[in-house]
Motif scaffolding. Sequence first.
Motif, short mmCIF file in Angstrom:
data_model
loop_
_atom_site.label_atom_id
_atom_site.label_comp_id
_atom_site.label_asym_id
_atom_site.label_seq_id
_atom_site.Cartn_x
_atom_site.Cartn_y
_atom_site.Cartn_z
N LEU A 122 -11.74 -22.76 5.93
CA LEU A 122 -12.18 -23.55 5.08
C LEU A 122 -13.04 -22.50 3.90
O LEU A 122 -12.52 -23.03 2.66
N ARG A 123 -13.50 -21.93 4.21
CA ARG A 123 -14.46 -21.42 3.27
C ARG A 123 -13.57 -20.29 2.30
O ARG A 123 -13.97 -20.03 1.18
N ARG A 124 -12.49 -19.78 2.77
CA ARG A 124 -11.45 -18.93 2.06
C ARG A 124 -10.95 -19.58 0.87
O ARG A 124 -10.23 -18.91 0.20
N LEU A 125 -10.74 -21.12 1.10
CA LEU A 125 -9.80 -21.80 0.33
C LEU A 125 -10.44 -22.06 -1.05
O LEU A 125 -11.60 -22.44 -1.35
N PRO A 126 -9.58 -22.08 -2.38
CA PRO A 126 -10.29 -22.54 -3.58
C PRO A 126 -10.00 -23.94 -3.77
O PRO A 126 -9.14 -24.85 -3.26
N PHE A 127 -11.08 -24.43 -4.37
CA PHE A 127 -11.14 -25.88 -4.39
C PHE A 127 -11.11 -26.45 -6.05
O PHE A 127 -12.25 -26.17 -6.48
N CYS A 128 -9.98 -26.43 -6.62
CA CYS A 128 -9.84 -26.47 -8.12
C CYS A 128 -9.98 -28.05 -8.86
O CYS A 128 -10.08 -27.91 -10.14
N ALA A 136 -4.57 -24.55 -2.62
CA ALA A 136 -3.85 -23.43 -2.12
C ALA A 136 -2.98 -23.78 -0.99
O ALA A 136 -3.04 -24.87 -0.47
N ASP A 137 -2.26 -22.84 -0.50
CA ASP A 137 -1.42 -23.22 0.66
C ASP A 137 -2.53 -23.43 1.86
O ASP A 137 -3.33 -22.58 2.44
N ILE A 138 -2.46 -24.58 2.74
CA ILE A 138 -3.36 -24.51 3.76
C ILE A 138 -2.77 -24.66 5.16
O ILE A 138 -2.98 -25.15 6.22
N SER A 139 -1.42 -23.81 5.13
CA SER A 139 -0.63 -24.06 6.29
C SER A 139 -1.48 -23.52 7.52
O SER A 139 -1.34 -23.82 8.74
#
Length: 322
Positions: free
Chosen positions: A165-171, A192-195
């Motif tokens: 979760l920390r690596r994902l961007p939340f825009c 972003a892709d959360i696969s």
Amino acid sequence: MPPSNLSSLTPDTVILTGIPGMEQLHVWISIPFCSVYVAALLGNGVLLLTMWTERSLQRPTYLFLAVLAVADLTLSTTAVPKMLALFWFRAREISFSACLTQMFFLHFTTVAELKILLAMAFDRFAAICFLLRYGAVLTPTAVAKTGLAALLRSFCIISPCVFLLRRLPFCGRTVIALTYCEHAGVACLACADISANVWYGLAVPFSVALLDLALIAVSYGFILLELSRLPSRPARRKAPHTCGSHACVLLLFHAPAVFTALTQCFGRSIPPELHILLANLYVLLPPLLNPAVYGVRTRQTRDRVLKVFVRPRSRLPRQERR
């Protein structure tokens, strides 16, 4: 990505909606939720205090039960106070770090409880099927190692969820249609892709849960087989009743958890009210039912609880009671 969006890669806060469409009923819904939470606190607290004061209960079976009570208190206290604050005071905001912390402890405790329930099933299996070797197999040291193994395994399984979760961007939106933070709900907010999150969040914890549940089922199967051979008819009748109640607790605990994880990102056609209410069950019902099913239903535990809390005056001298 434009510089203006860099500040939103990690949001400062997350909004919990509660139960969408039922905001006017939040106060009324909170009454049974709060009652169940208080009853769970009292039930598990009574068990822990009884086991602390009664040395006769400081044995492997009851040590496992004490660890389960601590896990139940952790599970419910991680989610319910924030849930009640949302219902009562409309405190919908939670910091992103606090959201991840809540998510970690919810899933961490869930996985740890499965390991504890597996250990309790093995304890009953050893006590019934290998009675003469029970004391040699389940020593206090073995119980302590089992507890540490459950904590370490849970940490190793759930920690990658936080890093993913920390690596994902939340825009964009940071609104979760739940009363608490959980992995699938937070991951679905990312732009972003959360696969990787979806596959890890489903494959690894579910495979571990299925393995533990299979081993628990095998343990209870051997217990039922062994008890069915007893000459006493009351003992044979009691066995399915006891194992059946344990199975019901497992279903009540894990069915809502599985349903929540699957529907958060895949079950968009399911009414959100049903989804959220079922998601709340798995942080409310097991902490309430576990003390009754695994503790109070055991005669020795029930007698010790009555001795500590209900009949303390009966041990006083007659003159002092007057």
